[in-house]
Scaffold this motif. Structure first.
Motif, PDB file in Angstrom:
ATOM      1  N   GLU A 129      16.156 -16.716   9.444  1.00 41.02           N
ATOM      2  CA  GLU A 129      14.930 -17.527   9.483  1.00 41.02           C
ATOM      3  C   GLU A 129      15.202 -18.967   9.898  1.00 41.02           C
ATOM      4  O   GLU A 129      14.499 -19.527  10.756  1.00 41.02           O
ATOM      5  N   ILE A 130      16.220 -19.591   9.321  1.00 43.98           N
ATOM      6  CA  ILE A 130      16.479 -20.989   9.692  1.00 43.98           C
ATOM      7  C   ILE A 130      17.071 -21.070  11.094  1.00 43.98           C
ATOM      8  O   ILE A 130      16.901 -22.081  11.784  1.00 43.98           O
ATOM      9  N   GLY A 131      17.743 -19.993  11.526  1.00 42.92           N
ATOM     10  CA  GLY A 131      18.227 -19.951  12.909  1.00 42.92           C
ATOM     11  C   GLY A 131      17.077 -19.941  13.900  1.00 42.92           C
ATOM     12  O   GLY A 131      17.096 -20.658  14.914  1.00 42.92           O
ATOM     13  N   ALA A 132      16.051 -19.139  13.600  1.00 45.98           N
ATOM     14  CA  ALA A 132      14.871 -19.098  14.468  1.00 45.98           C
ATOM     15  C   ALA A 132      14.138 -20.434  14.452  1.00 45.98           C
ATOM     16  O   ALA A 132      13.639 -20.902  15.491  1.00 45.98           O
TER      17      ALA A 132
ATOM     18  N   ALA B 149       9.549 -30.244  11.139  1.00 45.10           N
ATOM     19  CA  ALA B 149      10.578 -29.204  11.036  1.00 45.10           C
ATOM     20  C   ALA B 149      10.950 -28.958   9.572  1.00 45.10           C
ATOM     21  O   ALA B 149      11.127 -27.811   9.138  1.00 45.10           O
ATOM     22  N   LEU B 150      11.044 -30.037   8.779  1.00 42.90           N
ATOM     23  CA  LEU B 150      11.339 -29.891   7.354  1.00 42.90           C
ATOM     24  C   LEU B 150      10.200 -29.157   6.647  1.00 42.90           C
ATOM     25  O   LEU B 150      10.444 -28.241   5.846  1.00 42.90           O
ATOM     26  N   THR B 151       8.957 -29.550   6.941  1.00 44.06           N
ATOM     27  CA  THR B 151       7.807 -28.902   6.308  1.00 44.06           C
ATOM     28  C   THR B 151       7.811 -27.401   6.588  1.00 44.06           C
ATOM     29  O   THR B 151       7.591 -26.584   5.677  1.00 44.06           O
ATOM     30  N   GLU B 152       8.079 -27.016   7.818  1.00 46.14           N
ATOM     31  CA  GLU B 152       8.118 -25.595   8.175  1.00 46.14           C
ATOM     32  C   GLU B 152       9.296 -24.909   7.493  1.00 46.14           C
ATOM     33  O   GLU B 152       9.180 -23.765   7.023  1.00 46.14           O
ATOM     34  N   GLY B 153      10.431 -25.581   7.432  1.00 47.62           N
ATOM     35  CA  GLY B 153      11.608 -24.992   6.798  1.00 47.62           C
ATOM     36  C   GLY B 153      11.396 -24.717   5.322  1.00 47.62           C
ATOM     37  O   GLY B 153      11.824 -23.674   4.805  1.00 47.62           O
ATOM     38  N   LEU B 154      10.727 -25.629   4.632  1.00 45.25           N
ATOM     39  CA  LEU B 154      10.502 -25.464   3.194  1.00 45.25           C
ATOM     40  C   LEU B 154       9.554 -24.318   2.867  1.00 45.25           C
ATOM     41  O   LEU B 154       9.490 -23.862   1.723  1.00 45.25           O
ATOM     42  N   GLN B 155       8.812 -23.847   3.859  1.00 48.29           N
ATOM     43  CA  GLN B 155       7.902 -22.727   3.632  1.00 48.29           C
ATOM     44  C   GLN B 155       8.544 -21.370   3.905  1.00 48.29           C
ATOM     45  O   GLN B 155       7.920 -20.333   3.689  1.00 48.29           O
ATOM     46  N   LEU B 156       9.798 -21.374   4.348  1.00 44.98           N
ATOM     47  CA  LEU B 156      10.500 -20.113   4.606  1.00 44.98           C
ATOM     48  C   LEU B 156      10.974 -19.495   3.291  1.00 44.98           C
ATOM     49  O   LEU B 156      11.540 -20.199   2.438  1.00 44.98           O
ATOM     50  N   PRO B 157      10.801 -18.193   3.092  1.00 49.91           N
ATOM     51  CA  PRO B 157      11.240 -17.540   1.852  1.00 49.91           C
ATOM     52  C   PRO B 157      12.734 -17.684   1.588  1.00 49.91           C
ATOM     53  O   PRO B 157      13.164 -17.678   0.430  1.00 49.91           O
ATOM     54  N   SER B 158      13.529 -17.807   2.655  1.00 49.72           N
ATOM     55  CA  SER B 158      14.985 -17.873   2.486  1.00 49.72           C
ATOM     56  C   SER B 158      15.476 -19.268   2.114  1.00 49.72           C
ATOM     57  O   SER B 158      16.653 -19.450   1.795  1.00 49.72           O
TER      58      SER B 158
END
Length: 578
Positions: free
Chosen positions: A274-277, A242-251
């Motif tokens: 984005e982090i809500g999704a 989940a952290l790895t995916e979160g760090l790749q979000l532009p926001s």
């Protein structure tokens, strides 16, 4: 004369590139000033300039009215300086080191004098005055360094990363001592890689590439992040993924593991869509949380290094294995009459991160060395990948990688030669050795320094090189003994990105650390004290164990200190009763 340091347009060059570039600041007595910044920002250069050990290339510094160029001798008399590297003589006792520093200061006070008694009492070193400095724990060495720096009762105290390699209990003691000095009117400058320490300073100077990018109260910088820090709680699934995916979000500007939760920091002006999704995809709750100084620090420097490990991306997954990867059963090691570890037992599953925590001298490194086959247990069993280290040490060592507490690199060899040497030690053939060395040079960006000695590298690159050497043979189990001690938070995040990626490929990791935020990444924590295992559970469960009315929501560091102090009180009480 007032206690004051004035820095005006300070420039310090080594060659063409400036280590300090136009630094201007004012530091006053009765105040604790923190100096923070990433590796290579210029922190140590600034401290040495303030101590009049280096002269400015341009600009000016005055310390209590004395110019560092024309009044260096006067500055040396009123300044106490504790360097980053242990500046004491390990083959002299505590008292002999103090006597030497007194003589260097031209003081008449002898070992039986009032000054020595006060310093020994203040630092808690009186019972250890005859012990050799080399036999002291990391925390006690730093206390001795502080005692020597205070020998001339200075008006200005300069501490260059005094808590590196020091456990949280000893850090707490150091902090208490320094706060007492500040209350007496001393000007204390504390350079640190620990941002929780910086957050407790009255003022901070944040350096980056030799420039001050922020000067002021840490709370003022932290407040800029209001409304941008969030926790993903009650995650269903793999929190590291989940952290790895979160760090790749532009926001997302930054993110870390926080126990069973993931902490995400938004970019300025970004919304929570984005982090809500992301939270919904993990059936997690997304809740606002108070920003920390570390959030603001990373944000100001442009954000974290991202969440994808280049080295893990090149590795093939390790096949799933039944049973445990590391087994430690009633492991005991004695050195003469001293018992370093006593009956320590735990198992580590494949793809798990186990943190081995404890105060300096608790037995963590001894346990590591037994599990790596570097020292033999007095009794008990140590197994790696099902291989008993008593009977199959050679086969077991090929299955593991070891990154030592003090970097196990060879200063007489170049970076390239160290890589070649370790590839050979792990038995790689000539063609594979060449391929792996080239791969590590590329992945860890070592090409510009291949002909340099590891001793000449910045700490962050030493860490990269040591990790590259430990991973050369694609080990199934990785032992990391205080691998990020002294590195800045950005480098620490880069390191843990690699560890997270490796664990995702099935690598099993055992790590020791004194950085309690780092312990949050562990699946379980084994807490060792006085050579014994006193707790083994998840980070969040250890926090719950330390919880009480006075401490309803402890941090990992507070939990560590509370659990250690409870255990010590119980043991000391039993000894007194006996």
């Amino acid at each position: 004369m007032s206690v004051e340091i004035i820095i005006t347009d300070l420039v310090k060059r080594f060659g063409e590139a400036p280590a300090l570039d136009g630094v201007t600041a004012r530091i006053i007595g009765g105040q604790l000033t923190g100096v923070v910044g990433p590796d290579g920002a210029g922190k140590t250069t600034l401290m040495r300039c303030l101590a009049a050990l280096m002269l400015p290339t341009e600009g000016a510094i005055t310390v209590c009215g004395h110019d560092v160029v024309t009044g260096a001798s006067a500055i040396h008399e009123i300044t106490g300086y504790m360097p980053q590297r242990f500046g004491l003589y390990e083959d002299l006792s505590v008292m002999q080191n103090m006597q030497l520093y007194a003589e260097l200061r031209g003081l008449d006070s002898g070992p039986g004098g009032e000054l020595f008694a006060l310093l020994l009492e203040f630092t808690g070193l009186a019972p250890f005055s005859k012990r050799l400095a080399g036999a002291l724990s990391g925390g006690m060495k730093q206390k001795l360094g502080l005692a020597c720096a205070l020998m001339a009762r200075p008006k200005v105290l300069l501490l260059d990363e005094p808590s590196v390699g020091v456990d949280p209990v000893s850090r707490q003691d150091l902090w208490r001592m320094v706060q007492e000095l500040v209350a007496e009117g001393m000007a204390v400058v504390w350079s640190t890689a620990y941002l929780d320490e910086a957050q407790s300073c009255q003022e901070v100077l944040l350096l980056n590439h030799g420039k001050i990018v922020y000067a002021g109260a840490p709370g003022d910088l932290t407040s800029r992040l209001e409304g941008r820090s969030y926790l993903m709680r009650d995650i269903s699934g793999n929190r590291r993924l989940a952290l790895t995916e979160g760090l790749q979000l532009p926001s997302v500007r930054d993110g870390v593991i926080q126990g069973a939760s993931v902490r995400l920091v938004l970019a300025e002006g970004a919304g929570t869509e984005e982090i809500g999704a992301l939270a919904r995809s993990y059936e997690a709750r997304l809740v606002p949380t108070q920003p920390r100084f570390e959030d603001a620090f990373i944000d100001l420097l442009g954000g974290g290094p991202g969440g994808v490990s280049s080295i893990a991306a090149r590795m093939a997954p390790i096949p799933a294995r039944e049973g445990v990867m590391v087994r430690c059963h009633e492991l005991t090691r004695k050195f003469g009459d001293f018992t370093a570890t006593r009956d320590i037992s735990f198992d580590v599953r494949q793809g798990e991160i186990l943190g081995l925590l404890g105060p300096n001298g608790a037995g963590k490194s001894t346990t590591f060395k037994m599990l790596c086959g570097l020292i033999k247990p007095t009794s008990g069993v140590a197994e790696v990948v099902g291989l008993d280290l008593r009977y199959s040490p050679g086969k077991a060592k090929v299955q593991l990688g070891y990154m030592a507490q003090k970097f196990s690199l060879y200063g007489l060899l170049s970076v390239r030669q160290n890589l070649d040497f370790f590839a050979g030690v792990y038995g790689l053939g000539r063609a594979l050795r060449k391929e792996r060395v080239g791969e590590m040079v590329e992945l860890f960006e070592l090409a510009p320094m291949l002909d340099d000695s590891p001793d000449e590298l910045p700490l962050g690159f030493k860490q990269r090189l040591a990790l590259a050497c430990a991973l050369m043979h694609r080990p199934k189990v990785l032992f990391l003994d205080e691998p990020t001690s002294g590195v800045d938070p950005i480098t620490r995040r880069e390191f843990w990105t690699h560890i997270t990626g490796l664990v995702g490929k099935g690598v099993t990791v055992l790590v020791t650390t004194h950085f309690m935020e780092e312990a949050e990444y562990c699946d379980r924590v084994a807490l060792v004290n006085r050579g014994q295992l006193i707790a083994l559970d998840t980070p969040d469960m250890l926090k719950q164990m330390a919880m009480d009315e006075a401490l309803p929501d402890p941090t990992m560091e507070q939990a560590f200190i509370r659990l250690i102090e409870r255990q010590n009180a119980r043991e000391d009480g039993r000894e007194q009763a006996a």
